[in-house]
Design a protein around this motif. Structure first.
Motif, mmCIF file in Angstrom:
data_model
loop_
_atom_site.group_PDB
_atom_site.id
_atom_site.type_symbol
_atom_site.label_atom_id
_atom_site.label_comp_id
_atom_site.label_asym_id
_atom_site.label_seq_id
_atom_site.Cartn_x
_atom_site.Cartn_y
_atom_site.Cartn_z
ATOM 1 N N GLU A 344 -1.550 -7.492 4.979
ATOM 2 C CA GLU A 344 -3.817 -7.078 4.876
ATOM 3 C C GLU A 344 -3.749 -5.999 4.886
ATOM 4 O O GLU A 344 -5.369 -5.038 4.521
ATOM 5 C CB GLU A 344 -3.920 -8.501 5.800
ATOM 6 C CG GLU A 344 -4.144 -7.715 7.385
ATOM 7 C CD GLU A 344 -2.906 -7.351 8.240
ATOM 8 O OE1 GLU A 344 -1.565 -7.895 7.084
ATOM 9 O OE2 GLU A 344 -3.301 -7.023 9.544
ATOM 10 N N ARG A 345 -3.350 -5.058 5.114
ATOM 11 C CA ARG A 345 -3.555 -3.299 4.831
ATOM 12 C C ARG A 345 -3.579 -2.783 4.195
ATOM 13 O O ARG A 345 -3.906 -1.529 4.037
ATOM 14 C CB ARG A 345 -3.654 -2.814 6.127
ATOM 15 C CG ARG A 345 -4.171 -3.015 7.539
ATOM 16 C CD ARG A 345 -4.787 -1.914 9.007
ATOM 17 N NE ARG A 345 -4.834 -3.522 10.035
ATOM 18 C CZ ARG A 345 -5.455 -2.707 11.177
ATOM 19 N NH1 ARG A 345 -4.886 -1.569 11.816
ATOM 20 N NH2 ARG A 345 -5.558 -3.361 12.614
ATOM 21 N N GLY A 346 -2.435 -3.080 3.659
ATOM 22 C CA GLY A 346 -1.546 -1.961 2.104
ATOM 23 C C GLY A 346 -0.124 -2.318 2.418
ATOM 24 O O GLY A 346 -0.209 -3.184 2.827
ATOM 25 N N VAL A 347 -0.090 -1.960 1.452
ATOM 26 C CA VAL A 347 1.356 -1.431 1.122
ATOM 27 C C VAL A 347 2.515 -0.191 2.033
ATOM 28 O O VAL A 347 2.274 0.641 1.434
ATOM 29 C CB VAL A 347 2.499 -1.780 -0.393
ATOM 30 C CG1 VAL A 347 3.714 -1.644 -0.329
ATOM 31 C CG2 VAL A 347 1.614 -2.870 -0.994
ATOM 32 N N ALA A 348 2.818 -0.563 3.025
ATOM 33 C CA ALA A 348 4.120 0.672 3.598
ATOM 34 C C ALA A 348 5.209 0.198 3.795
ATOM 35 O O ALA A 348 5.710 -0.986 2.986
ATOM 36 C CB ALA A 348 3.988 0.277 5.113
ATOM 37 N N PRO A 349 5.651 1.961 3.638
ATOM 38 C CA PRO A 349 7.379 1.633 3.248
ATOM 39 C C PRO A 349 8.100 1.155 5.048
ATOM 40 O O PRO A 349 7.783 0.991 5.387
ATOM 41 C CB PRO A 349 7.967 3.022 3.625
ATOM 42 C CG PRO A 349 6.613 3.925 3.898
ATOM 43 C CD PRO A 349 5.072 2.827 3.549
ATOM 44 N N SER A 350 9.645 0.266 4.538
ATOM 45 C CA SER A 350 9.866 -0.577 5.765
ATOM 46 C C SER A 350 10.568 -0.128 6.927
ATOM 47 O O SER A 350 11.158 0.239 7.164
ATOM 48 C CB SER A 350 10.788 -1.819 4.987
ATOM 49 O OG SER A 350 10.563 -2.375 5.851
ATOM 50 N N THR A 351 9.323 1.169 7.518
ATOM 51 C CA THR A 351 10.046 1.857 8.516
ATOM 52 C C THR A 351 9.065 2.031 9.930
ATOM 53 O O THR A 351 7.656 1.275 9.655
ATOM 54 C CB THR A 351 10.049 3.200 7.651
ATOM 55 O OG1 THR A 351 8.762 3.432 7.657
ATOM 56 C CG2 THR A 351 11.047 4.002 7.201
ATOM 57 N N LYS A 352 9.726 2.475 10.817
ATOM 58 C CA LYS A 352 8.375 2.574 12.320
ATOM 59 C C LYS A 352 7.412 3.306 11.754
ATOM 60 O O LYS A 352 6.258 2.911 12.120
ATOM 61 C CB LYS A 352 9.680 2.667 12.926
ATOM 62 C CG LYS A 352 8.600 3.257 13.775
ATOM 63 C CD LYS A 352 9.567 3.390 15.703
ATOM 64 C CE LYS A 352 8.888 3.333 16.911
ATOM 65 N NZ LYS A 352 8.332 2.662 17.747
ATOM 66 N N ALA A 353 6.812 4.756 11.049
ATOM 67 C CA ALA A 353 6.858 5.767 10.446
ATOM 68 C C ALA A 353 5.490 4.550 9.795
ATOM 69 O O ALA A 353 4.502 4.963 9.672
ATOM 70 C CB ALA A 353 6.973 6.686 9.913
ATOM 71 N N GLY A 354 6.062 3.737 8.946
ATOM 72 C CA GLY A 354 5.236 2.848 7.726
ATOM 73 C C GLY A 354 4.448 2.115 8.034
ATOM 74 O O GLY A 354 3.180 1.893 7.984
ATOM 75 N N LEU A 355 5.211 1.446 9.665
ATOM 76 C CA LEU A 355 3.951 0.568 9.973
ATOM 77 C C LEU A 355 3.439 1.059 10.280
ATOM 78 O O LEU A 355 2.034 0.830 11.063
ATOM 79 C CB LEU A 355 4.864 -0.572 10.879
ATOM 80 C CG LEU A 355 5.776 -1.359 9.329
ATOM 81 C CD1 LEU A 355 6.755 -2.262 10.786
ATOM 82 C CD2 LEU A 355 4.951 -2.484 9.408
ATOM 83 N N GLU A 356 3.848 1.574 11.012
ATOM 84 C CA GLU A 356 2.515 2.808 12.795
ATOM 85 C C GLU A 356 1.731 3.502 11.849
ATOM 86 O O GLU A 356 0.405 3.518 12.376
ATOM 87 C CB GLU A 356 3.463 3.445 13.353
ATOM 88 C CG GLU A 356 4.249 3.027 14.164
ATOM 89 C CD GLU A 356 4.553 3.184 15.558
ATOM 90 O OE1 GLU A 356 5.721 3.288 16.305
ATOM 91 O OE2 GLU A 356 4.950 4.665 15.511
ATOM 92 N N LYS A 357 1.709 4.160 10.611
ATOM 93 C CA LYS A 357 0.912 4.695 9.572
ATOM 94 C C LYS A 357 -0.328 3.268 9.235
ATOM 95 O O LYS A 357 -1.483 3.537 9.615
ATOM 96 C CB LYS A 357 1.035 5.219 8.110
ATOM 97 C CG LYS A 357 0.389 5.975 7.408
ATOM 98 C CD LYS A 357 0.768 6.555 6.871
ATOM 99 C CE LYS A 357 -0.137 7.643 6.249
ATOM 100 N NZ LYS A 357 -0.063 7.972 4.283
ATOM 101 N N LEU A 358 -0.280 2.252 9.604
ATOM 102 C CA LEU A 358 -1.031 0.996 8.724
ATOM 103 C C LEU A 358 -1.632 0.386 10.342
ATOM 104 O O LEU A 358 -2.815 0.202 9.983
ATOM 105 C CB LEU A 358 -0.085 -0.043 8.037
ATOM 106 C CG LEU A 358 -0.059 -0.082 6.670
ATOM 107 C CD1 LEU A 358 0.853 -1.277 5.803
ATOM 108 C CD2 LEU A 358 -0.759 0.784 5.754
ATOM 109 N N TYR A 359 -0.721 0.384 10.760
ATOM 110 C CA TYR A 359 -1.398 -0.415 12.664
ATOM 111 C C TYR A 359 -1.716 1.264 13.341
ATOM 112 O O TYR A 359 -0.957 1.052 14.561
ATOM 113 C CB TYR A 359 -0.365 -1.890 12.875
ATOM 114 C CG TYR A 359 -0.541 -2.519 12.135
ATOM 115 C CD1 TYR A 359 -1.597 -3.353 11.687
ATOM 116 C CD2 TYR A 359 0.049 -2.260 10.750
ATOM 117 C CE1 TYR A 359 -1.938 -4.596 11.130
ATOM 118 C CE2 TYR A 359 0.038 -3.828 9.538
ATOM 119 C CZ TYR A 359 -0.279 -4.241 9.870
ATOM 120 O OH TYR A 359 -0.934 -5.422 8.858
ATOM 121 N N PRO A 360 -1.939 2.051 13.298
ATOM 122 C CA PRO A 360 -2.155 3.267 14.432
ATOM 123 C C PRO A 360 -2.408 2.463 16.051
ATOM 124 O O PRO A 360 -1.724 3.136 16.640
ATOM 125 C CB PRO A 360 -3.761 4.452 13.504
ATOM 126 C CG PRO A 360 -4.141 3.275 12.966
ATOM 127 C CD PRO A 360 -3.468 2.461 12.279
#
Ligand code: MRU
Length: 363
Positions: A344-360
């Motif tokens: 719901e916050r956008g498209v993230a690469p499927s990585t820890k960094a990708g998820l953490e960028k969307l959900y800081p």
């Protein structure tokens, strides 16, 4: 979404103001029936027997189940034991645990007399939030489909492959994997869906096809083993699936067979997206191999329900009598096979960094 022109969610409060109506998914696609859940036992049974299923809907049903438990007994002892009882009904979808944790937070510091109304309010908000979150997933996924459509000849269809049912029937409305598809269709993009039948319970053939058909989205049911062949022949532009749990490193648990689709997609350079709400991320786990995989009964493999020409629905045996069956319900697709996570916050690469960028806030 609409069934024969009437708008439905998958779960709603009954006219009495406290019991809960759900669409009985075990009756679809042959009959559209609702079931009235009047107690926490009813809610648990509905989850266990898959009258309701799909990670987000399991969570909301459990939330309302807890409301009904608190009506009967709002004490701390009841709160904890009913949370345990509901949580054990299905092990893999993390939304169940998330929803029950949210319910505990909403009521645990209140006096007993205030708990029931606070619980119902939290469950209602959870249902509404799920609708909005899925709508936003749809908007982010729509951008991906638009991009692919823009590279095609005018009128040429965009072929999406999906597995299981991650549609509105699995959520409260819209769906996760299907929300981008509905939005693309409504925007006039010629989208067509390859629907994996999804053995053993056939959620694709029975539920995804039913809801796509009800909305008028062109689709074709295929056997689970056909996807790789279609990808080799350029007949799949992208895959979008849902998920029951994504670990913090981006591994994806979803209906059994998802992993094989992801492997075939990788081998054929077909983008493989996973659509999910934040409620499906398990921040406590960083390795999908640690996820508990539900093992279901043999009968789901050895028998199959279907409709006879006279309209009656029967279950028949389809296997060699006496042969045993194994039935793991989910598998784990490693993050490296996933092109992107549509949230719901956008498209993230499927990585820890990708998820953490969307959900800081979770980093
Ligand atoms: O066993 P099920 O039918 O509950 O499994 C459901 C799935 O695997 C869905 O794809 C997943 O829950 C995502 S639902 C938006």
């Amino acid at each position: 979404m609409n069934i024969k022109g009437k708008h439905f969610r998958t779960i709603w409060l009954a006219a009495d103001g406290w019991s809960v109506e759900v669409i009985d998914q075990t009756k679809l696609p042959h009959r559209f029936e609702t079931a009235n859940l009047k107690s926490v036992e009813d809610a648990a049974r509905a989850i266990k027997t898959m009258q309701v299923r799909g990670a987000p809907l399991i969570g909301v049903t459990a939330a309302y189940g807890l409301c009904m438990a608190l009506r009967a007994d709002p004490s701390d002892i009841s709160l904890e034991s009913e949370i345990r009882f509901l949580a054990e009904q299905r092990p893999t979808a993390v939304n169940l645990r998330w929803a029950l944790d949210e319910m505990r937070k909403a009521v645990q510091n209140l006096p007993y007399e205030g708990r029931v109304s606070a619980a119902y309010a939290r469950a209602a908000r959870m249902a509404d939030d799920d609708v909005e979150v899925c709508r936003r997933i749809g908007e982010h996924g729509l951008a991906i489909i638009k991009d692919i459509a823009a590279r095609k000849r005018p009128g040429e269809r965009v072929n999406v492959l999906t597995h299981c049912n991650a549609g509105w029937i699995a959520c409260v409305d819209w769906g996760t994997a299907t929300a981008p598809i509905y939005m693309a269709h409504d925007a006039g993009i010629p989208v067509h869906v390859w629907v994996d039948e999804t053995r053993p319970r056939n959620q694709g053939a029975a539920l995804t096809a039913y809801e796509l058909g009800s909305h008028g989205v062109p689709h074709t049911i295929i056997v689970d083993n056909a996807g790789g062949h279609l990808m080799q022949h350029g007949k799949v532009d992208l895959c979008i699936v849902g998920t029951d749990r994504v670990t913090s490193n981006g591994d994806v648990a979803n209906k059994i067979g998802t992993y094989l689709k992801a492997l075939a997609a990788k081998d054929n350079n077909v983008p493989f997206y996973v659509a999910l709400p934040h409620t499906t991320i398990d921040w406590t786990m960083d390795d999908g191999m640690a996820i508990e995989i539900e093992e279901r009964g043999q009968d789901e493999v050895l028998k199959m329900p279907g409709r006879l020409p006279d309209g009656s629905v029967v279950t028949v045996e389809i296997a060699a009598p006496g042969s045993p069956a194994g039935n793991p319900a989910f598998d784990v697709t490693p993050a490296r096979l996933v092109t992107g996570l549509i949230t719901e916050r956008g498209v993230a690469p499927s990585t820890k960094a990708g998820l953490e960028k969307l959900y800081p806030e979770r980093a």
